[in-house]
Design a protein around this motif. Structure first.
Motif, PDB file in Angstrom:
ATOM      1  N   MET A  92       5.657  42.687  54.325  1.00  0.00           N
ATOM      2  CA  MET A  92       6.347  43.968  54.459  1.00  0.00           C
ATOM      3  C   MET A  92       5.576  44.917  55.392  1.00  0.00           C
ATOM      4  O   MET A  92       4.362  45.054  55.293  1.00  0.00           O
ATOM      5  N   SER A  93       6.290  45.552  56.286  1.00  0.00           N
ATOM      6  CA  SER A  93       5.674  46.460  57.244  1.00  0.00           C
ATOM      7  C   SER A  93       5.948  47.894  56.809  1.00  0.00           C
ATOM      8  O   SER A  93       7.108  48.286  56.648  1.00  0.00           O
ATOM      9  N   LEU A  94       4.883  48.651  56.573  1.00  0.00           N
ATOM     10  CA  LEU A  94       5.053  50.038  56.126  1.00  0.00           C
ATOM     11  C   LEU A  94       4.720  50.968  57.285  1.00  0.00           C
ATOM     12  O   LEU A  94       3.556  51.328  57.486  1.00  0.00           O
ATOM     13  N   CYS A 132      -1.356  51.047  59.991  1.00  0.00           N
ATOM     14  CA  CYS A 132      -0.647  52.265  59.602  1.00  0.00           C
ATOM     15  C   CYS A 132      -0.880  52.499  58.108  1.00  0.00           C
ATOM     16  O   CYS A 132      -0.789  51.575  57.290  1.00  0.00           O
ATOM     17  N   ASP A 133      -1.166  53.731  57.814  1.00  0.00           N
ATOM     18  CA  ASP A 133      -1.708  54.212  56.541  1.00  0.00           C
ATOM     19  C   ASP A 133      -1.720  53.239  55.356  1.00  0.00           C
ATOM     20  O   ASP A 133      -2.740  52.720  54.972  1.00  0.00           O
ATOM     21  N   LYS A 134      -0.551  53.034  54.737  1.00  0.00           N
ATOM     22  CA  LYS A 134      -0.548  52.344  53.443  1.00  0.00           C
ATOM     23  C   LYS A 134      -0.740  50.847  53.583  1.00  0.00           C
ATOM     24  O   LYS A 134      -1.018  50.158  52.604  1.00  0.00           O
ATOM     25  N   MET A 214      -8.795  54.893  56.571  1.00  0.00           N
ATOM     26  CA  MET A 214      -8.777  53.648  55.797  1.00  0.00           C
ATOM     27  C   MET A 214      -9.411  52.500  56.571  1.00  0.00           C
ATOM     28  O   MET A 214     -10.022  51.605  55.983  1.00  0.00           O
ATOM     29  N   ALA A 215      -9.271  52.515  57.898  1.00  0.00           N
ATOM     30  CA  ALA A 215      -9.933  51.476  58.693  1.00  0.00           C
ATOM     31  C   ALA A 215     -11.449  51.620  58.557  1.00  0.00           C
ATOM     32  O   ALA A 215     -12.178  50.633  58.407  1.00  0.00           O
TER      33      ALA A 215
END
Ligand code: FES
Length: 581
Positions: A92-94, A132-134, A214-215
């Motif tokens: 899934m791509s968020l 990307c964030d999540k 987050m990275a």
């Protein structure tokens, strides 16, 4: 720069997890092998080799991962070079920009998918392709639970944007220009010009938003190759990082280095220190608690605040500072920054690279002291992000002090309450709204269950009539999150949220609210008897979430201070597929 490592030990190929699918001389394994042959894959392609899954969160609707189509081929190249067999597995791509109501609603769904995809397939190790964030916490949460050797590959930030004579950072500068437009200071043409320029390339937001935060956390946890977090998405070095990550994933399979074998409480304490030193997104606090929970490590807001009292902000990056991620990379990146805070880190923690964190940053240097500040000249001494408590937030809430106006960090003002976001949107620009620069704007029904999904509404808009008077910051409080690219005196993540009867539900217009960051305090100045009366009159809202995943979410998501994971997903599960099948 980005090379690996040291191979600790190579296992007997018959011990590879994938051999449980392909090794036996039985009917089921015959089926596995014959169907691969039907795809043109012969025994020699994969037998006796680690099968490396590239969990790819690419999608045409994920603006930040548009280069993953190319990167996945580069990761494959690395896997093949190292003698593994790569398989691309879409998950899934968020994409933050196009999903409604919020990607946070789906973080746990991607985490579940990651865990199950890893468990149910013949996979010996994985490259987690996110950015990307999540996508970052979700992939890591799932990999920790599945506990299959995994290395994270970050999408990397966009290049710096330019408009006229200005350097723009996505998110942060969009909010700033929007405020000027609402104040009547920006014409349509200029607004369109900003729109045309602000997203300059593939990659994640190039401020220290949630993706970059987050990275950096993934790198500090030891889950990426060294200096991976900040490589801009579209430079040649990012391609080389992809190839090197593929190579390393093969070695991880041979060594059977799993996330749970790497991650300790010390790893997460390093991650907290990192998040504070970069003045990272407040969202990361929620994600760190959730990721640690998957490793059976209990992190609390008190742990975070204790760290906050020790760690200075050294990265001068928007939204708290001046520069952008490309500058950060050029200045020495995360290894450079970490080398300036060795005494605040536990250097013996392990990394996917086979080195300790201390070994990994041993040769790191800082090229530019204006981007990565010295300890003698920090952007903010300590407490750049703080945890507050009080009768409005018995379980805590957070504020990013370094991105707020200092004069507002001790403030008492009357509440202006909005029951939900629709209510706020309808009324906030009403010229007759009873609001001044001293008002405390309050939004409720914006938490994990109430919103739904804990959206990034927490940088509540400043009323247009105040923008026109020159007001650019006010005290704003809510049970929402805010984007990592946002700024201002915004108190966030109030827990428990109003939807479940947190005190925020009982605030009324005109009540005095006191914010005192130095005392770590958020108080509603209303006497206890009145609060008890209001609570007695309160009717819990009904939930309309009666279907599918939304129903699971509403029934099982935990509160902000607990990480918003599902209550049944703490800890890990066996990575062995059921033998009977
Ligand atoms: Fe994807 Fe900001 S929108 S990282």
């Amino acid at each position: 720069m980005i090379e690996s490592n040291k191979v600790v030990g190579k296992r007997d190929p018959s011990k590879l997890r994938s051999n449980r699918w392909f090794g036996p001389d039985d009917l089921r394994s015959f089926g596995h092998r014959s169907r691969l042959k039907g795809m043109g894959i012969d025994d020699a392609d994969y037998q006796g080799k680690p099968i490396v899954a590239l969990l790819n969160t690419w999608s045409d609707l994920n603006t930040c991962h548009s280069h993953f189509k190319q990167r996945v081929d580069e990761v494959k190249r690395g896997v093949l070079q190292a003698g593994g067999f790569p398989v691309e597995v879409p998950v899934m791509s968020l994409g933050e920009m196009l999903m409604k109501p919020t990607t946070m609603l789906y973080r746990n769904l991607l985490a579940m998918e990651t865990e199950e995809v890893l468990r149910c397939h013949p996979i010996d190790s994985a490259v987690l392709m996110g950015g990307c964030d999540k996508t970052v916490p979700a992939l890591i949460m799932g990999a920790i639970s599945a506990d299959i050797p995994s290395v994270f590959f970050p999408a990397g930030p966009m290049l710096k944007a330019r408009w006229k004579d200005q350097t723009l950072g996505s998110g942060t500068d969009a909010w700033k220009f929007w405020a000027e437009r609402c104040a009547g200071n920006l014409c349509d043409n200029d607004w369109k010009g900003v729109e045309n320029c602000i997203a300059r390339s593939a990659g994640t937001c190039m401020t220290m938003g949630t993706a970059s935060t987050m990275a950096c956390i993934a790198e500090a946890l030891g889950l990426t190759l060294p200096n991976a977090a900040c490589v801009p998405a579209v430079v040649a070095e990012h391609s080389r990082l992809a190839v090197a990550t593929g190579r390393r994933a093969v070695e991880l399979a041979w060594e059977n280095v799993t996330p749970r074998s790497l991650l300790t409480r010390a790893s997460f304490e390093n991650a907290m220190a990192t998040q504070l030193s970069i003045s990272g997104s407040t969202n990361a606090i929620v994600h760190m608690i959730a990721m640690a929970g998957r490793a059976d490590i209990k992190l609390t807001l008190d742990d975070y605040d204790a760290m906050s009292k020790k760690v200075p902000v050294l990265a001068d990056i928007r939204p708290s500072g001046k520069y952008l991620m490309e500058d950060f990379y050029d200045a020495g990146g995360l290894p450079g920054l970490l080398s300036r805070m060795r005494d605040l880190l536990q250097l013996e923690t392990k990394t996917v690279n086979g080195l300790t964190l201390g070994e990994q940053i041993q040769a790191a240097e800082v090229i530019d002291d204006s981007v990565i500040r010295t300890r003698e000249n920090p952007l903010w001494p300590t407490g750049g992000t703080c945890v507050l408590r009080g009768n409005l937030a018995p379980h805590g809430c957070v504020i990013k002090t370094v991105a707020a106006e200092p004069r507002l960090q001790k403030h008492v003002g009357p509440a202006l309450v909005f029951d939900n976001y629709a209510d706020l949107k309808k009324s906030i620009n009403d010229p007759d709204l009873a609001v001044t620069a001293d008002t405390v704007i309050v939004l409720r029904s914006a938490g994990p269950i109430g919103a739904p999904g804990f959206p990034e509404w927490g940088m509540l808009p400043i009323p247009e009539k105040l923008l026109k008077q020159g007001v650019r910051d006010m005290v704003r409080i809510s049970d929402a999150r805010m984007s990592g690219t946002s700024y201002g005196t915004c108190v966030l993540h109030i827990s428990p949220e109003s939807h479940v009867g947190g005190p925020l539900a009982f605030v009324q217009n005109g009540d005095l609210i006191e914010l005192d960051v130095s005392k770590r305090s958020l108080m509603l100045l209303v006497d206890e008897a009145t609060m008890i009366k209001r609570r007695g009159n309160w009717l819990p809202p009904t939930t309309t979430w009666t279907r599918g995943y939304h129903r699971i979410f509403a029934g099982h998501v935990t509160q902000a201070h607990e990480g918003c994971d599902f209550d049944f997903l703490h800890g890990h599960s066996s990575n062995r597929e059921p033998d009977i099948f």
